[in-house]
Design a protein around this motif. Structure first.
Motif, mmCIF file in Angstrom:
data_model
loop_
_atom_site.group_PDB
_atom_site.id
_atom_site.type_symbol
_atom_site.label_atom_id
_atom_site.label_comp_id
_atom_site.label_asym_id
_atom_site.label_seq_id
_atom_site.Cartn_x
_atom_site.Cartn_y
_atom_site.Cartn_z
ATOM 1 N N PRO A 190 0.676 -1.126 0.011
ATOM 2 C CA PRO A 190 -0.076 0.163 -0.064
ATOM 3 C C PRO A 190 0.803 1.174 0.287
ATOM 4 O O PRO A 190 1.510 1.466 0.262
ATOM 5 C CB PRO A 190 -0.374 0.150 0.866
ATOM 6 C CG PRO A 190 -1.306 -1.132 1.453
ATOM 7 C CD PRO A 190 0.451 -1.975 1.394
ATOM 8 N N GLN A 191 0.222 2.233 -0.824
ATOM 9 C CA GLN A 191 1.340 3.963 -0.650
ATOM 10 C C GLN A 191 -0.108 4.670 -0.364
ATOM 11 O O GLN A 191 -0.732 4.885 -1.438
ATOM 12 C CB GLN A 191 1.341 3.589 -2.336
ATOM 13 C CG GLN A 191 2.752 4.814 -2.745
ATOM 14 C CD GLN A 191 3.921 4.743 -2.211
ATOM 15 O OE1 GLN A 191 4.900 3.415 -2.304
ATOM 16 N NE2 GLN A 191 5.002 5.525 -1.164
ATOM 17 N N THR A 192 0.077 4.984 0.333
ATOM 18 C CA THR A 192 -1.233 6.405 0.141
ATOM 19 C C THR A 192 -0.618 7.658 -0.339
ATOM 20 O O THR A 192 0.449 7.676 -0.793
ATOM 21 C CB THR A 192 -1.309 6.854 2.078
ATOM 22 O OG1 THR A 192 -0.324 7.080 2.500
ATOM 23 C CG2 THR A 192 -1.444 5.278 2.557
ATOM 24 N N VAL A 193 -1.679 8.482 -0.662
ATOM 25 C CA VAL A 193 -1.312 10.094 -1.415
ATOM 26 C C VAL A 193 -0.477 10.721 -0.336
ATOM 27 O O VAL A 193 0.696 11.908 -0.532
ATOM 28 C CB VAL A 193 -2.865 10.194 -0.975
ATOM 29 C CG1 VAL A 193 -2.425 12.115 -1.743
ATOM 30 C CG2 VAL A 193 -3.179 9.779 -2.091
ATOM 31 N N LEU B 98 0.762 -4.144 -10.598
ATOM 32 C CA LEU B 98 1.959 -2.647 -9.926
ATOM 33 C C LEU B 98 1.301 -2.291 -9.085
ATOM 34 O O LEU B 98 2.605 -1.663 -8.997
ATOM 35 C CB LEU B 98 2.406 -2.389 -11.858
ATOM 36 C CG LEU B 98 2.975 -2.757 -12.841
ATOM 37 C CD1 LEU B 98 2.898 -2.250 -13.517
ATOM 38 C CD2 LEU B 98 4.204 -3.405 -12.227
ATOM 39 N N VAL B 99 0.113 -2.423 -8.886
ATOM 40 C CA VAL B 99 -0.436 -1.366 -7.984
ATOM 41 C C VAL B 99 -1.491 -2.197 -6.959
ATOM 42 O O VAL B 99 -1.720 -2.910 -7.458
ATOM 43 C CB VAL B 99 -1.232 -0.188 -8.623
ATOM 44 C CG1 VAL B 99 -1.424 0.615 -7.754
ATOM 45 C CG2 VAL B 99 -0.688 0.160 -9.399
ATOM 46 N N HIS B 100 -0.915 -2.392 -4.894
ATOM 47 C CA HIS B 100 -1.723 -2.373 -4.290
ATOM 48 C C HIS B 100 -3.226 -2.290 -4.258
ATOM 49 O O HIS B 100 -3.264 -0.767 -4.705
ATOM 50 C CB HIS B 100 -0.934 -2.758 -2.961
ATOM 51 C CG HIS B 100 -1.175 -3.383 -1.880
ATOM 52 N ND1 HIS B 100 -2.303 -3.477 -1.677
ATOM 53 C CD2 HIS B 100 -1.041 -4.324 -1.449
ATOM 54 C CE1 HIS B 100 -2.282 -4.510 -0.296
ATOM 55 N NE2 HIS B 100 -1.825 -4.804 -0.476
ATOM 56 N N GLN B 101 -4.000 -3.267 -3.467
ATOM 57 C CA GLN B 101 -5.582 -1.967 -3.321
ATOM 58 C C GLN B 101 -5.364 -1.485 -2.889
ATOM 59 O O GLN B 101 -6.397 -0.747 -3.117
ATOM 60 C CB GLN B 101 -5.892 -3.931 -3.513
ATOM 61 C CG GLN B 101 -7.910 -3.771 -2.798
ATOM 62 C CD GLN B 101 -8.176 -3.359 -4.551
ATOM 63 O OE1 GLN B 101 -7.764 -3.702 -5.465
ATOM 64 N NE2 GLN B 101 -9.991 -3.313 -4.125
ATOM 65 N N GLY B 102 -4.621 -1.529 -1.742
ATOM 66 C CA GLY B 102 -4.627 -0.541 -0.667
ATOM 67 C C GLY B 102 -4.601 0.897 -0.812
ATOM 68 O O GLY B 102 -4.847 1.993 -0.697
#
Length: 236
Positions: free
Chosen positions: A31-34, A176-180
């Motif tokens: 997960p990568q947050t804004v 490439l991108v986590h659901q989180g």
């Protein structure tokens, strides 16, 4: 010259997306947050951000911001060796769909990506006095952001914006991108029925300009793929 190539994302990359999907096979996304990704706040970035807010419909603006955050998550986690300034990437994201506005889509015979690239070059270099190498990198990325194929090369900036737009618009390259990351990004920049909105825009351009470059992605298949984006359906 070499500094401009690295700073503005000009380095040539193979266009074949399969090469990169194989490369990341051992890199599971997290997960990568804004809030974990710094939004550039240079004077140029602020001016273009305000311009985009004024000129783009809210749905297109939110899409453009999602493209920025998804792209940065992809670059940070999967391809940290890809070089470009975050400001330059933000500019490309904010302006990549400027050619689709109601005003601009009927202002030219050109396909929306080509006209949008020309508008961006003029805005960045002539009005906002960005370096020509930066303005032209953004222009190149915009013109080629739907130039999807497996032969030849593309600039780094253009490749990343391809990955991020395909991800947001069609659910492509989902590994490439986590659901989180999707959950957090869409919380900040809601989709608000983006799939149906963008599918309608594609069909509008194809109706107005049957020669449009968008038709290369499939006159029926592309808007249908956007409309039936199953990855993003829970967030629409």
């Amino acid at each position: 010259m070499s500094d401009a190539i690295n700073v503005y994302g000009w380095a040539a990359k193979p266009r074949d997306p399969n090469l990169y999907l194989k490369e990341k096979a051992s890199k599971d996304p997290v997960p990568q947050t804004v809030d974990s990704i710094r939004l550039p706040d240079t004077p140029l970035a602020k001016r273009v951000l305000e311009y985009a807010k004024q000129e783009l419909p809210s749905g297109t603006f939110h899409h453009s911001m999602r493209v920025f955050y998804y792209g940065k998550a992809i670059q940070i986690q999967q391809f940290p060796e890809w070089e470009f300034s975050d400001v330059t990437y933000l500019l490309a994201c904010l302006l990549h769909d400027i050619g689709t506005t109601d005003k601009n889509i009927v202002a030219t015979h050109l396909s929306f990506e080509f006209y949008g690239g020309l508008l961006a070059r003029d805005l960045l270099h002539h009005e906002y006095h960005a370096p020509i190498a930066q303005a032209e990198s953004v222009t190149e990325a915009i013109i080629r952001h739907q130039d999807i194929a497996d032969a030849g090369t593309i600039i780094t900036l253009g490749l990343l914006i391809q990955f991020a737009t395909i991800f947001d618009n069609m659910g492509g390259h989902a590994d490439l991108v986590h659901q989180g990351t999707i959950e957090d990004v869409t919380k900040h920049f809601p989709r608000n029925k983006w799939s149906s909105c963008f599918a309608a825009t594609i069909r509008k351009e194809n109706r107005l300009k049957p020669w449009a470059h968008t038709t290369a992605l499939g006159e029926v298949a592309f808007p249908e793929g956007v409309l039936h984006n199953t990855l993003m359906a829970p967030f629409d």
